[in-house]
Motif scaffolding. Structure first.
Motif, PDB file in Angstrom:
ATOM      1  N   TYR A  23       0.860  -1.180   0.000  1.00 61.84           N
ATOM      2  CA  TYR A  23       0.000   0.000   0.000  1.00 61.84           C
ATOM      3  C   TYR A  23       0.903   1.239   0.000  1.00 61.84           C
ATOM      4  O   TYR A  23       1.165   1.819   1.051  1.00 61.84           O
ATOM      5  N   THR A  27      -0.911   6.085  -2.597  1.00 59.23           N
ATOM      6  CA  THR A  27      -2.116   5.372  -3.017  1.00 59.23           C
ATOM      7  C   THR A  27      -3.327   6.298  -3.112  1.00 59.23           C
ATOM      8  O   THR A  27      -4.237   6.050  -3.912  1.00 59.23           O
ATOM      9  N   ILE A  28      -3.360   7.367  -2.344  1.00 62.44           N
ATOM     10  CA  ILE A  28      -4.515   8.277  -2.422  1.00 62.44           C
ATOM     11  C   ILE A  28      -4.598   8.996  -3.768  1.00 62.44           C
ATOM     12  O   ILE A  28      -5.617   9.626  -4.064  1.00 62.44           O
ATOM     13  N   TYR A  30      -4.516   7.279  -6.506  1.00 61.55           N
ATOM     14  CA  TYR A  30      -5.164   6.311  -7.377  1.00 61.55           C
ATOM     15  C   TYR A  30      -6.674   6.582  -7.406  1.00 61.55           C
ATOM     16  O   TYR A  30      -7.211   7.353  -6.609  1.00 61.55           O
ATOM     17  N   GLN A  34      -9.153   1.556  -7.433  1.00 62.94           N
ATOM     18  CA  GLN A  34      -7.788   1.051  -7.306  1.00 62.94           C
ATOM     19  C   GLN A  34      -7.341   1.044  -5.849  1.00 62.94           C
ATOM     20  O   GLN A  34      -6.695   0.094  -5.387  1.00 62.94           O
ATOM     21  N   GLN A  35      -7.685   2.091  -5.117  1.00 61.35           N
ATOM     22  CA  GLN A  35      -7.318   2.159  -3.700  1.00 61.35           C
ATOM     23  C   GLN A  35      -7.905   0.981  -2.934  1.00 61.35           C
ATOM     24  O   GLN A  35      -7.242   0.372  -2.093  1.00 61.35           O
ATOM     25  N   ARG A  36      -9.154   0.666  -3.222  1.00 58.08           N
ATOM     26  CA  ARG A  36      -9.800  -0.445  -2.509  1.00 58.08           C
ATOM     27  C   ARG A  36      -9.121  -1.768  -2.835  1.00 58.08           C
ATOM     28  O   ARG A  36      -8.929  -2.610  -1.952  1.00 58.08           O
ATOM     29  N   TYR A  39      -5.806  -1.798  -0.911  1.00 52.71           N
ATOM     30  CA  TYR A  39      -6.045  -1.942   0.530  1.00 52.71           C
ATOM     31  C   TYR A  39      -6.483  -3.363   0.876  1.00 52.71           C
ATOM     32  O   TYR A  39      -5.981  -3.976   1.836  1.00 52.71           O
ATOM     33  N   LEU A  94     -12.609   2.839   2.489  1.00 50.11           N
ATOM     34  CA  LEU A  94     -11.965   1.541   2.329  1.00 50.11           C
ATOM     35  C   LEU A  94     -12.441   0.570   3.410  1.00 50.11           C
ATOM     36  O   LEU A  94     -12.969   0.971   4.441  1.00 50.11           O
ATOM     37  N   ASP A 208      -3.410  12.975   3.683  1.00 54.25           N
ATOM     38  CA  ASP A 208      -4.346  11.851   3.695  1.00 54.25           C
ATOM     39  C   ASP A 208      -5.643  12.235   4.401  1.00 54.25           C
ATOM     40  O   ASP A 208      -6.749  11.959   3.914  1.00 54.25           O
ATOM     41  N   TYR A 212      -9.456  12.189   2.870  1.00 56.75           N
ATOM     42  CA  TYR A 212     -10.541  11.350   3.377  1.00 56.75           C
ATOM     43  C   TYR A 212     -11.743  12.185   3.805  1.00 56.75           C
ATOM     44  O   TYR A 212     -12.897  11.832   3.545  1.00 56.75           O
TER      45      TYR A 212
END
Length: 318
Positions: A23, A27-28, A30, A34-36, A39, A94, A208, A212
Motif C-alpha cells: 500500500y 495510493t490516495i 489512485y 484502485q485504492q480499494r 487496501y 476503504l 491523507d 478522506y
C-alpha cells in the motif's frame, strides 16, 4: 521536523516498509476502485487467522432501503456477558468485513464477548451521513436482538463512528456501557499538537486526512456537526466510560487527549493512552511488532474491563 528514526524502532520500521510494499504512500492518488483493491490485498497479506474456538457468521441488517452486512463472532464454550459492536477503519472509503476479520476474531477470542462487525456504506458512493446512519442502525439492531450490554469499539474512521453513536444514543434505555476508540479521528484542532508535530508521519499524513474528509463529506463544511466530528459536540455529559488508545507517531493522537479531557471536564469517566513509537494502523502489526503486540493486549484487556464495568481502567492496564 520530527525525527522518526529516533521515535520508531526497527520492528516498527519493518512493518511500515512491508505495508508500503503493498500500500504505497501515494495510493490516495489512485482511483477509489484502485485504492480499494490495493487496501484489500494488503489486508489479506496481514491476515492472521482465527483463534481456536472462534467462529463467525455473516448476515444482514435490513433497513427500509438497503441491507447492511454484519459478521458475528462467537467463542465456543463461552457465555458472553457483553457484546462488542465493532466499526472498522479505512478513511470512510476503504475496508469492510474482511479487512478487520482477524482483529474482530481475536477480540472475541481474548474476551469471550460476542463481536458484531459492521460493513457500513462507504464514500464517495454514499457520503455522510450514510456511514453514521448504518452505524446507528446496527446499534438499534443489536439492542433488539440481544440482551447483552453493548460496548462500542472502532479503529480510525471506525473510532469516529463508535464515538458518534455513543453521543447520539447516550439517553437510550440500552445505551452502551463503554466505548473503546483506537487511534480515532474525532475532528480536533488541526492547528496544534500532533496535527502539526506529526503532519508527515509514516502511514498517515495531513494530506491523507484532508483527502478522506473531503471524500466523506463531498467537501461540504459541516460546522458543529458531532456526527462528523464528535469533538464538535457541545455536551459531553452522560457518555459511557471511555478508553482511547492512540499512536504517538500519528497526526490524530491529540484527538484522544482532547476527547478524554472533554469527558472528564463534564464529570464522566475517560482514560487516554498514547502508545510510544507506534504509527497509525498498527493493529496489523500486533503479531510482528512487540510494541503493537503489547498495545493490542491492553486493548483487549480494556474491552474486557469495560464489559465487566471495572473502573478505573488505568489502574489495571500495564
Amino acid at each position: 521536523m520530527t525525527d522518526y528514526k529516533e521515535l520508531i524502532d526497527a520492528e516498527t520500521w519493518a512493518f511500515i516498509e512491508k505495508t508500503n510494499s503493498y500500500y504505497p504512500p501515494d495510493t490516495i492518488d489512485y482511483t477509489i476502485e484502485q485504492q480499494r483493491g490495493v487496501y484489500d490485498r494488503m489486508c489479506r497479506e496481514f491476515f492472521a487467522g482465527y483463534p481456536d474456538g472462534v467462529t463467525a457468521e455473516t448476515t444482514t441488517i435490513k433497513t427500509s432501503d438497503h441491507a447492511i452486512p454484519v459478521r458475528i463472532y462467537r467463542k465456543a464454550g463461552e457465555q458472553p456477558n457483553a457484546l462488542v459492536l465493532y466499526f472498522h477503519g479505512g478513511g470512510f472509503i476503504l475496508g469492510g468485513l474482511d479487512s478487520h476479520d482477524d482483529v474482530c476474531a481475536e477480540l472475541c477470542g481474548r474476551t469471550g464477548y460476542e463481536v458484531v462487525s459492521v460493513d457500513y456504506r462507504l464514500a464517495p458512493e454514499h457520503r455522510h451521513p450514510a456511514a453514521f446512519e448504518d452505524a446507528m442502525a446496527a446499534f438499534h439492531w443489536v439492542v433488539s436482538h440481544y440482551q447483552l450490554p453493548i460496548l462500542l469499539v472502532g479503529d480510525s474512521a471506525g473510532g469516529n463512528l463508535a464515538a458518534a453513536v455513543a453521543h447520539a444514543t447516550r439517553t437510550h434505555t440500552h445505551r452502551a456501557i463503554g466505548q473503546l476508540l483506537i487511534y480515532p479521528g474525532l475532528g480536533g484542532d488541526q492547528s496544534k499538537g500532533s496535527y502539526v508535530k506529526h503532519a508527515e508521519a509514516p502511514m498517515l499524513t495531513m494530506r491523507d486526512l484532508i483527502f478522506y474528509k473531503n471524500i466523506r463529506t463531498g467537501e461540504e463544511e459541516r460546522i458543529g456537526d458531532p456526527t462528523v466530528a464528535p469533538l464538535l459536540d457541545r455536551d459531553f455529559r452522560n457518555l459511557p466510560p471511555t478508553v482511547v488508545i492512540t499512536a504517538e507517531c500519528d497526526p490524530l493522537s491529540s484527538d484522544g487527549e482532547a476527547y478524554r479531557d472533554r469527558i472528564l471536564a463534564a464529570g464522566g469517566k475517560a482514560f487516554w493512552r498514547e502508545e510510544e513509537g507506534l504509527v497509525h494502523g498498527y493493529l496489523r502489526a500486533r503479531h510482528s511488532v512487540t510494541r503493537a503486540r503489547e498495545s493490542f493486549a491492553r486493548i483487549a484487556d480494556a474491552v474486557g474491563l469495560l464489559g465487566r464495568k471495572e473502573w478505573p481502567i488505568e489502574w489495571r492496564l500495564p
